[in-house]
Motif scaffolding. Structure first.
Motif, PDB file in Angstrom:
ATOM      1  N   ASN A  66      -5.998  22.366  10.976  1.00 21.54           N
ATOM      2  CA  ASN A  66      -4.598  22.603  11.047  1.00 21.54           C
ATOM      3  C   ASN A  66      -4.219  23.951  10.391  1.00 21.54           C
ATOM      4  O   ASN A  66      -4.776  24.376   9.355  1.00 21.54           O
ATOM      5  CB  ASN A  66      -3.987  21.755  10.013  1.00 21.54           C
ATOM      6  N   LYS A  67      -3.816  25.045  11.209  1.00 24.30           N
ATOM      7  CA  LYS A  67      -3.590  26.304  10.818  1.00 24.30           C
ATOM      8  C   LYS A  67      -2.118  26.509  11.043  1.00 24.30           C
ATOM      9  O   LYS A  67      -1.459  26.688  12.169  1.00 24.30           O
ATOM     10  CB  LYS A  67      -4.513  27.234  11.624  1.00 24.30           C
ATOM     11  N   GLU A  68      -1.564  26.512   9.888  1.00 30.57           N
ATOM     12  CA  GLU A  68      -0.043  26.724   9.762  1.00 30.57           C
ATOM     13  C   GLU A  68       0.785  25.954  10.549  1.00 30.57           C
ATOM     14  O   GLU A  68       1.579  26.337  11.258  1.00 30.57           O
ATOM     15  CB  GLU A  68       0.283  28.258  10.010  1.00 30.57           C
ATOM     16  N   GLY A  69       0.496  24.759  10.786  1.00 32.69           N
ATOM     17  CA  GLY A  69       1.250  23.572  11.620  1.00 32.69           C
ATOM     18  C   GLY A  69       0.681  23.336  12.784  1.00 32.69           C
ATOM     19  O   GLY A  69       1.143  22.613  13.633  1.00 32.69           O
ATOM     20  N   ILE A  70      -0.334  24.220  13.340  1.00 28.97           N
ATOM     21  CA  ILE A  70      -0.908  24.109  14.449  1.00 28.97           C
ATOM     22  C   ILE A  70      -2.259  23.592  14.500  1.00 28.97           C
ATOM     23  O   ILE A  70      -3.127  24.147  13.805  1.00 28.97           O
ATOM     24  CB  ILE A  70      -0.866  25.263  15.352  1.00 28.97           C
ATOM     25  N   LEU A  71      -2.607  22.490  15.320  1.00 32.23           N
ATOM     26  CA  LEU A  71      -4.071  21.956  15.531  1.00 32.23           C
ATOM     27  C   LEU A  71      -4.799  22.828  16.394  1.00 32.23           C
ATOM     28  O   LEU A  71      -4.421  23.132  17.590  1.00 32.23           O
ATOM     29  CB  LEU A  71      -4.055  20.750  15.822  1.00 32.23           C
ATOM     30  N   LYS A  72      -5.827  23.406  16.102  1.00 36.47           N
ATOM     31  CA  LYS A  72      -6.942  24.231  16.743  1.00 36.47           C
ATOM     32  C   LYS A  72      -8.256  23.664  16.707  1.00 36.47           C
ATOM     33  O   LYS A  72      -8.656  23.015  15.686  1.00 36.47           O
ATOM     34  CB  LYS A  72      -6.685  25.854  16.405  1.00 36.47           C
ATOM     35  N   VAL A  73      -8.884  23.956  17.657  1.00 36.92           N
ATOM     36  CA  VAL A  73     -10.593  23.618  17.631  1.00 36.92           C
ATOM     37  C   VAL A  73     -11.068  24.242  16.224  1.00 36.92           C
ATOM     38  O   VAL A  73     -10.840  25.581  16.231  1.00 36.92           O
ATOM     39  CB  VAL A  73     -11.130  24.034  18.893  1.00 36.92           C
ATOM     40  N   ALA A  74     -11.882  23.642  15.733  1.00 38.85           N
ATOM     41  CA  ALA A  74     -12.480  24.106  14.765  1.00 38.85           C
ATOM     42  C   ALA A  74     -13.366  25.165  14.704  1.00 38.85           C
ATOM     43  O   ALA A  74     -14.208  25.103  15.834  1.00 38.85           O
ATOM     44  CB  ALA A  74     -12.915  22.917  13.446  1.00 38.85           C
ATOM     45  N   THR A  75     -13.402  26.329  13.851  1.00 38.26           N
ATOM     46  CA  THR A  75     -14.425  27.328  14.143  1.00 38.26           C
ATOM     47  C   THR A  75     -15.645  26.845  13.477  1.00 38.26           C
ATOM     48  O   THR A  75     -15.628  26.241  12.475  1.00 38.26           O
ATOM     49  CB  THR A  75     -13.720  28.532  13.678  1.00 38.26           C
ATOM     50  N   PRO A  76     -16.787  27.431  14.040  1.00 39.28           N
ATOM     51  CA  PRO A  76     -17.989  27.005  13.472  1.00 39.28           C
ATOM     52  C   PRO A  76     -18.110  27.973  12.062  1.00 39.28           C
ATOM     53  O   PRO A  76     -17.373  28.744  11.797  1.00 39.28           O
ATOM     54  CB  PRO A  76     -19.099  27.498  14.348  1.00 39.28           C
ATOM     55  N   SER A  77     -19.078  27.321  10.996  1.00 36.73           N
ATOM     56  CA  SER A  77     -19.158  27.885   9.729  1.00 36.73           C
ATOM     57  C   SER A  77     -19.719  29.580  10.133  1.00 36.73           C
ATOM     58  O   SER A  77     -20.223  29.998  11.145  1.00 36.73           O
ATOM     59  CB  SER A  77     -20.123  27.269   8.972  1.00 36.73           C
TER      60      SER A  77
END
Length: 248
Positions: free
Chosen positions: A152-163
């Protein structure tokens, strides 16, 4: 494999209780015994069984039991091992093509709100738009978040980025393993004059010393290969003028 999603019928918290219940129940436990373990209605439990079977958390026919993955997931949750729980959720999601394809949908959209994704889940499930199914579709979204596949990035769901370590650009084999060619050197030039190396210590006061140190002069001559006698004449003249004269 069907591209339809069998939605859970409970919230994410209730789904976790059911997973824990199956992990503690005996193999092939009845819904009544599971209801006692979880404190939930047996119909609420049965309404989640298809989804939990689809993601390989439980298995079996009429009498269902926890899988190895389901038991590991429940144990990680009970012991607050967030990383292990996330890994188990991720394996569970990956075991079902229809559920895991939801991550692709978010990637294609470039991000979605939780409400929009839940609506998309409900739509692709092919099930009716009612309160129970809306709850189930939101639970699926929560499962994807728990699996670390979305963030969750500022209320928007995005595909998680790798480490950070996994996101670094890999070093190409040609850069890390291939030996570098030596840079070409200029061909050696013939020496036309003598190279003289003199080693003279700094001036010191030698009075009163029993042993007077000696001054050593080393002369190294590198003679060129030539038939021109004039070269040698100039060489020996330079030696005489610079080394054998009184001014040297």
């Amino acid at each position: 494999m069907s591209d339809k999603i069998n939605l859970p019928s409970s919230s994410f918290d209730e789904l976790v209780k059911i997973i824990k219940g199956y992990s503690h129940a005996s193999k092939g436990a009845s819904l009544d015994s599971l209801a006692k373990l979880t404190g939930l209605n047996k119909f609420a439990i049965s309404g989640n069984n298809k989804f939990l079977s689809d993601i390989s958390v439980i298995q079996g026919g009429n009498s269902k039991s926890s899988t190895d993955l389901g038991t590991k997931l429940a144990r990680a949750i009970e012991h607050s091992q967030t990383g292990d729980a996330r890994s188990c959720w991720s394996q569970a999601v990956s075991s079902n093509e229809a559920v895991s394809s939801l991550v692709t949908a978010v990637r294609i959209k470039g991000g979605m709100s939780a409400e929009d994704l839940a609506s998309h889940v409900l739509y692709v499930s092919g099930q009716g738009n009612n309160g129970k199914n809306r709850t189930g579709s939101r639970t699926v979204v929560d499962v994807l978040l728990a699996a670390g596949l979305l963030e969750n990035k500022e209320g928007i769901l995005k595909v998680a980025t790798p480490s950070d370590g996994a996101s670094e650009k890999p070093i190409e084999a040609s850069e890390s393993l291939a030996p570098k060619e030596a840079e070409p050197r200029e061909p050696a030039q013939p020496i036309a004059v003598a190279e003289v190396e003199k080693s003279v210590p700094p001036t010191v006061n030698l009075s009163g010393l029993a042993n007077t140190p000696q001054i050593a002069i080393n002369i190294q001559l590198h003679l060129p290969e030539t038939d021109n006698a004039e070269v040698y004449e100039k060489l020996f003249k330079a030696l005489k003028d610079n080394l054998l004269s009184d001014n040297s």
